[in-house]
Write an enzyme that holds these catalytic residues in place. Sequence first.
Site, mmCIF file in Angstrom:
data_model
loop_
_atom_site.group_PDB
_atom_site.id
_atom_site.type_symbol
_atom_site.label_atom_id
_atom_site.label_comp_id
_atom_site.label_asym_id
_atom_site.label_seq_id
_atom_site.Cartn_x
_atom_site.Cartn_y
_atom_site.Cartn_z
ATOM 1 N N ARG A 114 -1.324 -5.042 6.751
ATOM 2 C CA ARG A 114 -2.441 -4.777 7.909
ATOM 3 C C ARG A 114 -3.628 -4.750 7.818
ATOM 4 N NH1 ARG A 114 -0.683 0.884 10.695
ATOM 5 N NH2 ARG A 114 -0.048 2.001 9.009
ATOM 6 N N ARG A 115 -4.052 -4.354 6.192
ATOM 7 C CA ARG A 115 -5.381 -3.928 6.158
ATOM 8 C C ARG A 115 -5.614 -4.428 4.415
ATOM 9 N NH1 ARG A 115 -5.349 0.969 3.164
ATOM 10 N NH2 ARG A 115 -2.945 2.008 2.949
ATOM 11 N N TYR A 152 17.489 6.570 12.401
ATOM 12 C CA TYR A 152 17.028 5.849 11.004
ATOM 13 C C TYR A 152 18.240 5.013 10.338
ATOM 14 C CZ TYR A 152 15.348 5.987 6.338
ATOM 15 O OH TYR A 152 14.823 5.446 5.077
ATOM 16 N N SER A 178 0.834 -1.351 0.304
ATOM 17 C CA SER A 178 -0.036 -0.019 0.133
ATOM 18 C C SER A 178 0.910 1.291 0.204
ATOM 19 C CB SER A 178 -1.101 -0.040 1.180
ATOM 20 O OG SER A 178 -0.116 -0.166 2.506
ATOM 21 N N GLY A 179 2.177 0.992 0.131
ATOM 22 C CA GLY A 179 3.115 2.269 0.322
ATOM 23 C C GLY A 179 3.468 2.752 -1.152
ATOM 24 N N LEU A 192 13.695 8.733 -1.960
ATOM 25 C CA LEU A 192 12.672 8.347 -3.161
ATOM 26 C C LEU A 192 11.945 9.584 -3.657
ATOM 27 C CD1 LEU A 192 11.309 5.190 -1.214
ATOM 28 C CD2 LEU A 192 13.021 5.406 -3.094
ATOM 29 N N LYS A 224 18.144 0.854 10.051
ATOM 30 C CA LYS A 224 18.176 0.365 8.705
ATOM 31 C C LYS A 224 19.562 -0.580 8.609
ATOM 32 C CE LYS A 224 14.626 2.276 6.573
ATOM 33 N NZ LYS A 224 13.480 1.585 6.363
ATOM 34 N N LEU A 232 8.211 -2.315 3.829
ATOM 35 C CA LEU A 232 7.632 -1.737 4.894
ATOM 36 C C LEU A 232 8.367 -0.688 5.293
ATOM 37 C CD1 LEU A 232 6.606 -4.712 7.499
ATOM 38 C CD2 LEU A 232 5.117 -3.063 6.096
ATOM 39 N N GLY A 233 7.759 0.129 5.955
ATOM 40 C CA GLY A 233 8.514 1.270 6.704
ATOM 41 C C GLY A 233 7.468 2.361 7.406
ATOM 42 N N THR A 241 6.290 2.683 -2.720
ATOM 43 C CA THR A 241 7.339 1.701 -3.689
ATOM 44 C C THR A 241 6.463 0.625 -3.767
ATOM 45 O OG1 THR A 241 9.007 2.843 -2.351
ATOM 46 C CG2 THR A 241 9.540 0.846 -3.740
HETATM 47 N N1 LIG Z 1 11.172 7.934 1.509
HETATM 48 C C1 LIG Z 1 12.270 8.023 1.142
HETATM 49 O O1 LIG Z 1 12.906 8.921 0.365
HETATM 50 C C2 LIG Z 1 13.143 6.756 1.494
HETATM 51 C C3 LIG Z 1 14.393 6.945 0.984
HETATM 52 C C4 LIG Z 1 15.282 5.481 1.382
HETATM 53 C C5 LIG Z 1 14.489 4.498 1.687
HETATM 54 N N2 LIG Z 1 13.266 4.439 2.222
HETATM 55 C C6 LIG Z 1 12.534 3.464 2.744
HETATM 56 O O2 LIG Z 1 11.919 2.778 1.786
HETATM 57 C C7 LIG Z 1 10.992 2.227 2.497
HETATM 58 C C8 LIG Z 1 9.609 2.116 1.449
HETATM 59 O O3 LIG Z 1 9.312 3.774 1.562
HETATM 60 P P1 LIG Z 1 7.940 4.365 1.076
HETATM 61 O O4 LIG Z 1 8.342 5.604 1.002
HETATM 62 O O5 LIG Z 1 7.721 3.568 -0.216
HETATM 63 O O6 LIG Z 1 6.967 3.740 2.431
HETATM 64 P P2 LIG Z 1 5.480 4.291 2.522
HETATM 65 O O7 LIG Z 1 4.781 4.866 1.379
HETATM 66 O O8 LIG Z 1 5.583 5.037 3.972
HETATM 67 O O9 LIG Z 1 4.747 2.821 2.724
HETATM 68 C C9 LIG Z 1 5.098 2.139 4.072
HETATM 69 C C10 LIG Z 1 4.262 0.674 4.005
HETATM 70 O O10 LIG Z 1 4.380 0.038 5.410
HETATM 71 C C11 LIG Z 1 3.370 -0.305 5.864
HETATM 72 N N3 LIG Z 1 3.318 0.229 7.222
HETATM 73 C C12 LIG Z 1 3.652 1.346 7.799
HETATM 74 N N4 LIG Z 1 3.408 1.107 9.096
HETATM 75 C C13 LIG Z 1 2.837 0.038 9.580
HETATM 76 C C14 LIG Z 1 2.408 -0.423 10.696
HETATM 77 N N5 LIG Z 1 2.408 0.115 11.958
HETATM 78 N N6 LIG Z 1 2.038 -1.727 10.521
HETATM 79 C C15 LIG Z 1 2.067 -2.565 9.296
HETATM 80 N N7 LIG Z 1 2.444 -1.792 8.328
HETATM 81 C C16 LIG Z 1 2.770 -0.542 8.183
HETATM 82 C C17 LIG Z 1 2.514 0.943 5.149
HETATM 83 O O11 LIG Z 1 1.146 0.268 5.225
HETATM 84 P P3 LIG Z 1 -0.349 1.115 5.397
HETATM 85 O O12 LIG Z 1 -0.563 1.743 4.219
HETATM 86 O O13 LIG Z 1 -1.420 0.320 6.138
HETATM 87 O O14 LIG Z 1 -0.036 2.194 6.445
HETATM 88 C C18 LIG Z 1 2.777 0.727 3.663
HETATM 89 O O15 LIG Z 1 2.372 -0.454 3.067
HETATM 90 C C19 LIG Z 1 10.922 2.172 4.003
HETATM 91 O O16 LIG Z 1 11.504 1.354 4.653
HETATM 92 C C20 LIG Z 1 11.663 3.660 4.003
HETATM 93 O O17 LIG Z 1 12.290 3.757 5.126
HETATM 94 C C21 LIG Z 1 12.462 5.635 1.916
#
Ligand SMILES: NC(=O)c1ccc[n+]([C@@H]2O[C@H](COP(=O)([O-])OP(=O)(O)OC[C@H]3O[C@@H](n4cnc5c(N)ncnc54)[C@H](OP(=O)(O)O)[C@@H]3O)[C@@H](O)[C@H]2O)c1
Length: 279
Positions: free
Chosen positions: A89-90, A180, A64-65, A207, A184, A129-130, A67
Amino acid sequence: MSRPASLSAAAAAGVAALVAALLLLQPEDVGQGASVSMAETESLPKLREDFRMQNKSVFILGASGETGRVLLKEILEQGLFSKVTLIGRRKLTLDEEAYKNVNQEVVDFEKLDDYASAFQGHDVGFCCLGTTRKKAGAEGFVRVDRDYVLKSAELAKSGGCKHFNLLSSKGADKSSNFLYLQVKGEVEARVEELKFDRYSIFRPGVLLCDRQESRPGEWLVRKFFGSLPESWASGHSVPVITVVRAMLNNAVRPSDKKKELLDNKAIHDLGKADDSLKP
Ligand SMILES: NC(=O)c1ccc[n+]([C@@H]2O[C@H](COP(=O)([O-])OP(=O)(O)OC[C@H]3O[C@@H](n4cnc5c(N)ncnc54)[C@H](OP(=O)(O)O)[C@@H]3O)[C@@H](O)[C@H]2O)c1
């Protein structure tokens, strides 16, 4: 005169995000050789075809996120797997025809042992996840980004997963002073101890995506990178679609390495490999 709370919160988020961005401006992680030869690029269509013939099954955590949902879309478009399962979770509403065969397992991440069956029988797993410290607090962040990821990986391994793919982050370092990057780095290392047949770690920079959820800090960071010369910005950021294509191009190519570490440059190179085949 006191400033409105929302303004202070946004400013704090901006500062925190800029600090995070500056952290990401450190030299590239020591990852796997980045370059993709022309021969490798040209072999990708055949590798995909061979991969499809193997009828593998896959699970995605975090579909759902930002990525995860691009990854799901791309997996379906490329038709790489015979079975696709989302573990989350949903339950997601996936109305389009293309998603009709996608399975969904809804789990309680606080009681993952009760959901071991959800993790059984998948050849390949992708973990996207994250959460963020801002959203979940420091403890909540560690719970999701370390504990949920690690437990999921353990169950996947017991369930027969051969190739585990972890979306981590540029700068991940288990001895970092920054929570953070430390988390990781720690989760990367602890998943490695599970000894998957193949374990691929992706360490992207910031990202680039049109995030649905409002994250003013991240928006500011994107603006910051947007103002930098393209060659410089691409060293520290990467579009989500490029990350996803790098993950899939990597998955379809056979490897005898137990562990692969793809840094931001390797992700750019592998994720854009197909572009050079276009006329
Ligand atoms: N953002 C950046 O610039 C960046 C850079 C480098 C690495 N990353 C890493 O890349 C990964 C993916 O990033 P993203 O931005 O694509 O993630 P995102 O859009 O925030 O999506 C996170 C996912 O994790 C799930 N999640 C979050 N909290 C949860 C919980 N308490 N229980 C169960 N599921 C949960 C969310 O589910 P729901 O939809 O149900 O909330 C969603 O499917 C992360 O690990 C992040 O740290 C991010």
